[in-house]
Each structure stands twice: as C-alpha cells, then as structure tokens.
Motif scaffolding. Sequence first.
Motif, mmCIF file in Angstrom:
data_model
loop_
_atom_site.group_PDB
_atom_site.id
_atom_site.type_symbol
_atom_site.label_atom_id
_atom_site.label_comp_id
_atom_site.label_asym_id
_atom_site.label_seq_id
_atom_site.Cartn_x
_atom_site.Cartn_y
_atom_site.Cartn_z
ATOM 1 N N ALA A 116 0.787 -1.237 -0.035
ATOM 2 C CA ALA A 116 -0.261 0.103 0.041
ATOM 3 C C ALA A 116 0.861 1.335 0.021
ATOM 4 C CB ALA A 116 -0.984 -0.235 1.274
ATOM 5 N N ILE A 117 1.885 1.355 0.744
ATOM 6 C CA ILE A 117 2.727 2.464 0.698
ATOM 7 C C ILE A 117 3.409 2.447 -0.568
ATOM 8 C CG2 ILE A 117 5.013 3.267 2.015
ATOM 9 C CD1 ILE A 117 3.631 2.347 4.631
ATOM 10 N N THR A 118 3.716 1.395 -1.291
ATOM 11 C CA THR A 118 4.298 1.458 -2.343
ATOM 12 C C THR A 118 3.402 2.113 -3.496
ATOM 13 O OG1 THR A 118 5.938 -0.272 -1.701
ATOM 14 C CG2 THR A 118 5.528 0.311 -4.307
ATOM 15 N N ALA A 119 2.269 1.660 -3.361
ATOM 16 C CA ALA A 119 1.172 2.327 -4.330
ATOM 17 C C ALA A 119 1.132 4.022 -4.065
ATOM 18 C CB ALA A 119 -0.086 1.485 -4.031
ATOM 19 N N ALA A 120 1.265 4.392 -2.800
ATOM 20 C CA ALA A 120 1.058 5.663 -2.712
ATOM 21 C C ALA A 120 2.301 6.315 -2.892
ATOM 22 C CB ALA A 120 0.978 5.980 -1.081
ATOM 23 N N GLU A 121 3.613 6.003 -2.903
ATOM 24 C CA GLU A 121 4.700 6.808 -3.312
ATOM 25 C C GLU A 121 4.908 6.598 -4.860
ATOM 26 O OE1 GLU A 121 7.093 8.257 -1.434
ATOM 27 O OE2 GLU A 121 6.134 7.996 0.533
ATOM 28 N N HIS A 130 8.749 6.941 -11.998
ATOM 29 C CA HIS A 130 9.487 5.744 -12.189
ATOM 30 C C HIS A 130 8.782 4.497 -12.455
ATOM 31 C CE1 HIS A 130 13.222 7.752 -10.780
ATOM 32 N NE2 HIS A 130 12.312 8.452 -9.944
ATOM 33 N N ASP A 131 9.085 3.859 -13.450
ATOM 34 C CA ASP A 131 8.162 2.590 -13.831
ATOM 35 C C ASP A 131 8.632 1.330 -13.217
ATOM 36 O OD1 ASP A 131 6.673 4.012 -15.601
ATOM 37 O OD2 ASP A 131 8.008 3.233 -17.497
ATOM 38 N N ASN A 132 9.990 1.252 -12.585
ATOM 39 C CA ASN A 132 10.216 0.350 -11.842
ATOM 40 C C ASN A 132 10.955 0.761 -10.577
ATOM 41 O OD1 ASN A 132 10.179 -1.946 -13.828
ATOM 42 N ND2 ASN A 132 11.116 -0.300 -15.038
ATOM 43 N N ALA A 133 10.355 0.391 -9.365
ATOM 44 C CA ALA A 133 10.697 0.809 -8.266
ATOM 45 C C ALA A 133 10.468 0.158 -6.820
ATOM 46 C CB ALA A 133 9.978 2.263 -7.704
ATOM 47 N N LEU A 134 11.225 -0.097 -5.630
ATOM 48 C CA LEU A 134 11.066 -0.711 -4.624
ATOM 49 C C LEU A 134 10.954 0.597 -3.676
ATOM 50 C CD1 LEU A 134 11.380 -3.063 -2.670
ATOM 51 C CD2 LEU A 134 13.761 -2.468 -2.449
ATOM 52 N N CYS A 135 9.855 0.267 -2.991
ATOM 53 C CA CYS A 135 9.430 1.269 -1.736
ATOM 54 C C CYS A 135 9.458 0.514 -0.577
ATOM 55 C CB CYS A 135 8.049 1.821 -1.943
ATOM 56 S SG CYS A 135 8.094 2.820 -3.348
ATOM 57 N N ALA A 237 21.288 -1.749 2.076
ATOM 58 C CA ALA A 237 22.028 -1.871 0.951
ATOM 59 C C ALA A 237 22.009 -3.381 0.094
ATOM 60 C CB ALA A 237 23.376 -1.212 0.936
ATOM 61 N N ALA A 238 22.348 -4.232 0.858
ATOM 62 C CA ALA A 238 22.558 -5.553 0.467
ATOM 63 C C ALA A 238 21.108 -6.032 -0.266
ATOM 64 C CB ALA A 238 23.028 -6.646 1.125
ATOM 65 N N GLY A 239 20.002 -6.017 0.477
ATOM 66 C CA GLY A 239 18.799 -6.283 0.194
ATOM 67 C C GLY A 239 18.300 -5.456 -1.077
ATOM 68 N N ILE A 240 18.516 -4.107 -1.156
ATOM 69 C CA ILE A 240 18.050 -3.698 -2.271
ATOM 70 C C ILE A 240 18.903 -3.681 -3.348
ATOM 71 C CG2 ILE A 240 18.317 -0.900 -2.981
ATOM 72 C CD1 ILE A 240 17.651 0.010 -0.120
ATOM 73 N N ALA A 241 20.435 -3.995 -3.411
ATOM 74 C CA ALA A 241 21.271 -4.423 -4.392
ATOM 75 C C ALA A 241 20.630 -5.728 -5.087
ATOM 76 C CB ALA A 241 22.580 -4.401 -4.080
ATOM 77 N N ALA A 242 20.156 -6.522 -4.103
ATOM 78 C CA ALA A 242 19.857 -8.185 -4.701
ATOM 79 C C ALA A 242 18.564 -7.543 -5.332
ATOM 80 C CB ALA A 242 19.522 -8.787 -3.366
ATOM 81 N N THR A 243 17.590 -6.921 -4.858
ATOM 82 C CA THR A 243 16.409 -6.773 -5.441
ATOM 83 C C THR A 243 16.376 -6.009 -6.844
ATOM 84 O OG1 THR A 243 15.189 -6.570 -3.335
ATOM 85 C CG2 THR A 243 14.083 -5.608 -5.286
ATOM 86 N N ALA A 244 17.352 -5.060 -6.915
ATOM 87 C CA ALA A 244 17.562 -4.479 -8.122
ATOM 88 C C ALA A 244 18.292 -5.341 -9.220
ATOM 89 C CB ALA A 244 18.551 -3.218 -7.699
ATOM 90 N N THR A 245 19.206 -5.995 -8.835
ATOM 91 C CA THR A 245 19.688 -7.209 -9.762
ATOM 92 C C THR A 245 18.786 -8.063 -10.213
ATOM 93 O OG1 THR A 245 21.978 -7.057 -8.500
ATOM 94 C CG2 THR A 245 21.659 -8.790 -9.975
ATOM 95 N N LEU A 246 17.703 -8.519 -9.416
ATOM 96 C CA LEU A 246 16.762 -9.301 -9.982
ATOM 97 C C LEU A 246 15.741 -8.775 -10.869
ATOM 98 C CD1 LEU A 246 16.002 -12.557 -8.983
ATOM 99 C CD2 LEU A 246 14.227 -11.482 -7.469
ATOM 100 N N VAL A 247 15.070 -7.639 -10.495
ATOM 101 C CA VAL A 247 14.271 -7.139 -11.254
ATOM 102 C C VAL A 247 14.485 -5.724 -11.891
ATOM 103 C CG1 VAL A 247 12.360 -8.322 -9.925
ATOM 104 C CG2 VAL A 247 12.972 -5.875 -9.193
ATOM 105 N N GLU A 248 15.470 -5.498 -11.766
ATOM 106 C CA GLU A 248 16.057 -3.968 -12.570
ATOM 107 C C GLU A 248 15.091 -2.649 -12.023
ATOM 108 O OE1 GLU A 248 17.671 -3.697 -16.372
ATOM 109 O OE2 GLU A 248 17.038 -5.968 -16.823
ATOM 110 N N ILE A 249 15.185 -2.546 -10.799
ATOM 111 C CA ILE A 249 14.493 -1.340 -10.383
ATOM 112 C C ILE A 249 15.594 -0.006 -10.521
ATOM 113 C CG2 ILE A 249 12.925 -2.384 -8.371
ATOM 114 C CD1 ILE A 249 15.133 -1.452 -6.403
ATOM 115 N N ASP A 250 15.277 1.084 -10.481
ATOM 116 C CA ASP A 250 16.074 2.177 -10.858
ATOM 117 C C ASP A 250 15.894 3.130 -9.484
ATOM 118 O OD1 ASP A 250 14.049 4.053 -11.391
ATOM 119 O OD2 ASP A 250 13.978 3.293 -13.411
ATOM 120 N N ILE A 251 14.934 2.963 -8.558
ATOM 121 C CA ILE A 251 14.990 3.689 -7.493
ATOM 122 C C ILE A 251 14.422 2.725 -6.352
ATOM 123 C CG2 ILE A 251 12.496 4.319 -8.038
ATOM 124 C CD1 ILE A 251 13.362 7.327 -6.857
ATOM 125 N N ALA A 252 14.990 3.274 -5.234
ATOM 126 C CA ALA A 252 14.563 2.643 -3.996
ATOM 127 C C ALA A 252 13.996 3.809 -2.776
ATOM 128 C CB ALA A 252 15.579 1.746 -3.175
#
Length: 317
Positions: A116-121, A130-135, A237-252
Amino acid sequence: MQTDLVAALDIGGTKIAGALVDGHGRILARAQRPTPAQEDGESVMRAVEEVLGELAASPLWTRACALGIGSAGPVDASAGTVSPVNVPGWRDFPLVERVRAVTGDLPVELIGDGVAITAAEHWQGAARGHDNALCMVVSTGVGGGLVLDGRLHPGPTGNAGHIGHISVDLDGDPCPCGARGCVERIASGPNIARRALDGGWRPGPDGDASAAAVAAAARAGDPVAVASFERAARALAAGIAATATLVEIDIAVVGGGVGKAGDVLFAPLRRALAEYATLSFVRGLTVVPARMGTDAGLVGAAAAALARRADPTAAGV
C-alpha cells in the motif's frame, strides 16, 4: 487515475484508519480507532466496523465505488484473509468477506501494508514517474513493495516485495520468521537499538532507548550508535542491491520511522549501495526518502482500489 471516489482502510497493530479518497489522492473524510491488538479477533473486527460506520455516515459515502485495504501482514489477497503478526486474534481472518458484508458487497481490494505504501509513493510520492521501483518501510519491522513496468506488483497473495525477509547474513541471528540474518533482523528500529545497547551505548537521562535516540546519538558522534546505523545501512543496501539485480529497479524509496533518521542512515546506505550494486544495469540506482508520511497507507489502499476498478485484470497504479 479516474476521478472516482473510493473508501480506504489502513490496518496496523496500533491503529485502524479509514478514509474516503478521490481520484486525485485527496482525503475527503477520515475516521480512526485504536487497534485492540491484544483482544480477540471479533473485538478487532468491531473496531473496523466502527471506522466503516463513521465513514458511511458521510454524505460522500454513496459515491464510493470500491474499497481498498492495506493491512499489516502476512495477508493472502487470493483468499481474502489476513494474519497480522502484531494482531494475534486474527489468523487467516476472512477480512474481505467480513468487510463486504458490512459495506453491502462493495468491491474490495486487499494488499499488504508495504505494498500500500508503495502504491502511494508511486502515485503521489517519491517514486512518481518511475516505472520500476522498490518502496520500503523501515520501522518496527521492514516491509516493502514493488512497481514493475509502471504497475504495482503485489504478487498472487499481496506480499511481493517483502524485502525485510531477504537473508543478507547467512550465519546471522535467527529471525522470528524462521530464517537467519534477515534484513529486518539487522535494520529494523528495535534491532538497531538492540545492537547499540549490546555494543555499550547507553540512553540519556530520559531513558529513551529507541532507534530515534540512537540516531540522535549518532548525529552527536557516538561511535557505537554510528556503527549500529552503518550495520543497518549495509543490510538495507545488500537487500536493495539484490532486488535491483533481480528485477531491474532504478529507485528505492525508504520510509518509516528509521527512514526519518536522515543522513545518519542515508549517507552510509548510499556508500554501501555503491559496493553492492556493481553490475552495469544497477549502477544508476538511487535511494531517496519517502514523501507520503502517515497517510501513505490510506492513499495507497485507495490507489490499489482505483487501479483494480479501472482494470479488473491487474492491480497497477
């Protein structure tokens, strides 16, 4: 987003908030009750019903075309059930069915609170455009959600993006989830404070031993407090980098109480991310603070309901 009006619920261990939200993300009416988290499930449901009853008393209620729920998890959107860790009276509780019964079979969209917070952000906040994001929400726990190809990606049960339970230390401390070395076990507020206390940091005269107090000590230069935040930052950072590597997000996007620590968290987080996100397609990844504040859960639940109404085949905003 359409200009429809939807109802929204944000259900957590402390409060149950409700709102009527328009298609521009504006909250037009709101209601709130404390969560009777240590009481039985029916007592918690009564609090939900009181919030819905207060919203239904608004003259705007008749315009509501759907209802979105962001709930502490785990949730199971496919079954319409919730089992919040911090609400022990609710285990596989049929929340969607019960809410529909109260609202006259209004269409209901259930997602986890991190989603839900991701949807809001993504709709109104730091991930907008941003089309690819982790919140992420970094607070008592660590949760999160994903936007992929421009759409919210809650996954089949509504829990996708739950970065707090990526293991970043294979021999780390046992996590209550059953795994070891999870991001949450290192980077959540209580665990930042625990590590600082274990390292010899002591609260001031007021006795405040929270992560916020550790952050204040770190800003003042206390080396143990600084080290605790640096350890948390490396786990994130380790968790964000792993996620980015897996699904190619460009913003956290990082929110929650710990996210408010400012440079005490973000400076070591960005340094560590440069060490972990090394492949060419993730080097441009940025990390920014959340913008949506305390209404993010309500706005995000509304966003998910509006998106489902606009496209019944996908939960996207």
